[in-house]
Design an enzyme around this catalytic site. Structure first.
Site, PDB file in Angstrom:
ATOM      1  N   LYS A  55       5.516  -3.591  -0.344  1.00 42.91           N
ATOM      2  CA  LYS A  55       4.794  -2.588   0.458  1.00 42.91           C
ATOM      3  C   LYS A  55       5.443  -2.459   1.826  1.00 42.91           C
ATOM      4  O   LYS A  55       5.696  -1.346   2.307  1.00 42.91           O
ATOM      5  CB  LYS A  55       3.316  -2.988   0.603  1.00 42.91           C
ATOM      6  CG  LYS A  55       2.523  -2.786  -0.677  1.00 42.91           C
ATOM      7  CD  LYS A  55       1.124  -3.379  -0.629  1.00 42.91           C
ATOM      8  CE  LYS A  55       0.473  -3.246  -1.997  1.00 42.91           C
ATOM      9  NZ  LYS A  55      -0.844  -3.860  -2.119  1.00 42.91           N
ATOM     10  N   GLN A  99      -4.690  -7.444   1.278  1.00 48.01           N
ATOM     11  CA  GLN A  99      -4.238  -7.724  -0.089  1.00 48.01           C
ATOM     12  C   GLN A  99      -5.277  -8.578  -0.821  1.00 48.01           C
ATOM     13  O   GLN A  99      -5.769  -9.568  -0.286  1.00 48.01           O
ATOM     14  CB  GLN A  99      -2.876  -8.435  -0.051  1.00 48.01           C
ATOM     15  CG  GLN A  99      -2.230  -8.622  -1.399  1.00 48.01           C
ATOM     16  CD  GLN A  99      -1.843  -7.315  -2.089  1.00 48.01           C
ATOM     17  OE1 GLN A  99      -1.531  -6.320  -1.445  1.00 48.01           O
ATOM     18  NE2 GLN A  99      -1.874  -7.314  -3.406  1.00 48.01           N
ATOM     19  N   ASP A 122      -6.406   1.773   0.888  1.00 40.93           N
ATOM     20  CA  ASP A 122      -6.595   1.372  -0.510  1.00 40.93           C
ATOM     21  C   ASP A 122      -7.672   2.225  -1.191  1.00 40.93           C
ATOM     22  O   ASP A 122      -7.776   2.221  -2.417  1.00 40.93           O
ATOM     23  CB  ASP A 122      -7.053  -0.095  -0.585  1.00 40.93           C
ATOM     24  CG  ASP A 122      -5.933  -1.048  -0.950  1.00 40.93           C
ATOM     25  OD1 ASP A 122      -5.021  -0.632  -1.681  1.00 40.93           O
ATOM     26  OD2 ASP A 122      -5.989  -2.214  -0.514  1.00 40.93           O
TER      27      ASP A 122
HETATM   28  N1  GUN Z   1      -4.282  -6.570  -5.510  1.00 36.05           N
HETATM   29  C1  GUN Z   1      -3.959  -6.021  -6.711  1.00 36.05           C
HETATM   30  N2  GUN Z   1      -3.941  -4.675  -6.620  1.00 36.05           N
HETATM   31  C2  GUN Z   1      -4.242  -4.383  -5.343  1.00 36.05           C
HETATM   32  C3  GUN Z   1      -4.358  -3.158  -4.642  1.00 36.05           C
HETATM   33  O1  GUN Z   1      -4.199  -2.049  -5.161  1.00 36.05           O
HETATM   34  N3  GUN Z   1      -4.681  -3.259  -3.329  1.00 36.05           N
HETATM   35  C4  GUN Z   1      -4.895  -4.458  -2.717  1.00 36.05           C
HETATM   36  N4  GUN Z   1      -5.212  -4.460  -1.427  1.00 36.05           N
HETATM   37  N5  GUN Z   1      -4.786  -5.602  -3.342  1.00 36.05           N
HETATM   38  C5  GUN Z   1      -4.460  -5.564  -4.650  1.00 36.05           C
END
Ligand code: GUN
Length: 302
Positions: A55, A99, A122
């Site tokens: 990311k 996350q 998100d």
């Molecule tokens: N962990 C697994 N998928 C995601 C996601 O799409 N966003 C976040 N913040 N954590 C995750």
């Protein structure tokens, strides 16, 4: 006769990055500030480390400001909420991503809902979830399902088909993929069924689907005889399985070769849905920025 369309998420992700890079370059070149994304990682879950690294890399690659907060797993929820408070109030921060999963003892719901909904890139905050579910306002959309929709719309357009009036089956009912996918398909006029572990005769149900989305986290669960001839198959799963010679390999929730033999279009794993997720994260950050700065942002691929 050729095979089905193999939906190139990697290629489309690159197109998205290029367009965002140009847009951000224009803004910054005109003297504006760069859009800013803050990523918070608590603890040291190895999979999360990889996701966060990717990311951050792609955020920087398109010229946006990326800040990383790596907190030890001894961090208290109060400390995390304190950081989110600071980021909520920081005018240089357009997007905040915590996350998941969070370490044991933390309440993800409390943490996620402490993010300013306008910075919730998100799309997990209850306000954004509620807006999507009710068709109210303009929510930030969850990245993986939104990436699936972008691929789906382009693919259907190239097949000369419509989402409106089609029959869609989503396998999986998670908050991150299954449920928002249901809402996104529904708002485009598809007739949507959500199948899950308790669904009876799931194979027959899936065989009715013009659009089949698999998001269950079970390697190769969806077999060829679950797929209607000419269906568009979107595979959200990424599962690491044992392969020959003590090696491992990545497979989706769909048996790829079997689906390939039946479908009009199918996403590969890897290189399908995966690269689209971060693309949509960057899109959300830019959208949040545009709203905050009162500038327009039209993106060709949305
Ligand atoms: N962990 C697994 N998928 C995601 C996601 O799409 N966003 C976040 N913040 N954590 C995750």
């Amino acid at each position: 006769m050729g095979g089905p369309i193999v939906i190139d998420g990697k290629g489309l992700g690159d197109v998205i990055d290029e367009e965002l890079k140009t847009w951000v370059g224009g803004v910054v070149g005109g003297g504006g500030r760069a859009p800013g994304l803050s990523v918070v990682l608590v603890g040291n879950d190895p999979a999360s480390e990889v996701y966060v690294r990717n990311k951050v890399r792609r955020t920087k690659a398109v010229g946006m400001e990326s800040k990383e907060y790596r907190l030890p797993d001894t961090t208290t929820q109060e400390e995390l909420l304190g950081l989110l408070d600071d980021l909520n109030g920081d005018p240089g921060v357009d997007g905040i991503l915590v996350q998941l999963p969070l370490p044991e003892g933390m309440d993800s719901e409390v943490v996620i809902n402490a993010i300013d909904p306008a910075k919730d890139v998100d799309g997990f905050h209850l306000l954004n979830v509620g807006m999507l579910g009710t068709g109210t306002g303009v929510p930030l959309l969850p990245c993986t399902p939104n990436g699936c929709m972008v691929m789906l719309k382009r693919t259907l357009a190239s097949l000369g088909r419509k989402l409106e009036g089609s029959r869609a089956v989503v396998v999986g009912r998670s908050n991150i993929v299954g449920k928002p996918m249901f809402n996104l398909l529904l708002r485009e006029g598809a007739t949507v069924t959500v199948a899950h572990s308790k669904t009876k005769d799931i194979e027959s149900l899936c065989r009715e689907a013009d659009i089949l989305v698999a998001a269950v986290g079970r390697p190769e669960m969806v077999r060829g005889d679950w797929v209607k001839e000419g269906a568009v198959v979107i595979d959200v799963g990424i599962n690491r399985i044992e392969a020959e010679g003590g090696k491992t390999r990545l497979v989706g929730d769909v048996h790829y070769e079997e689906a390939y033999a039946k479908a009009a279009a199918v996403t590969p794993v890897p290189g399908g849905v995966g690269p689209m997720t971060i693309g949509m994260l960057l899109v959300n950050t830019v959208r949040s920025y545009a709203g905050r700065e009162g500038v327009e942002c039209r993106l060709s691929f949305l």
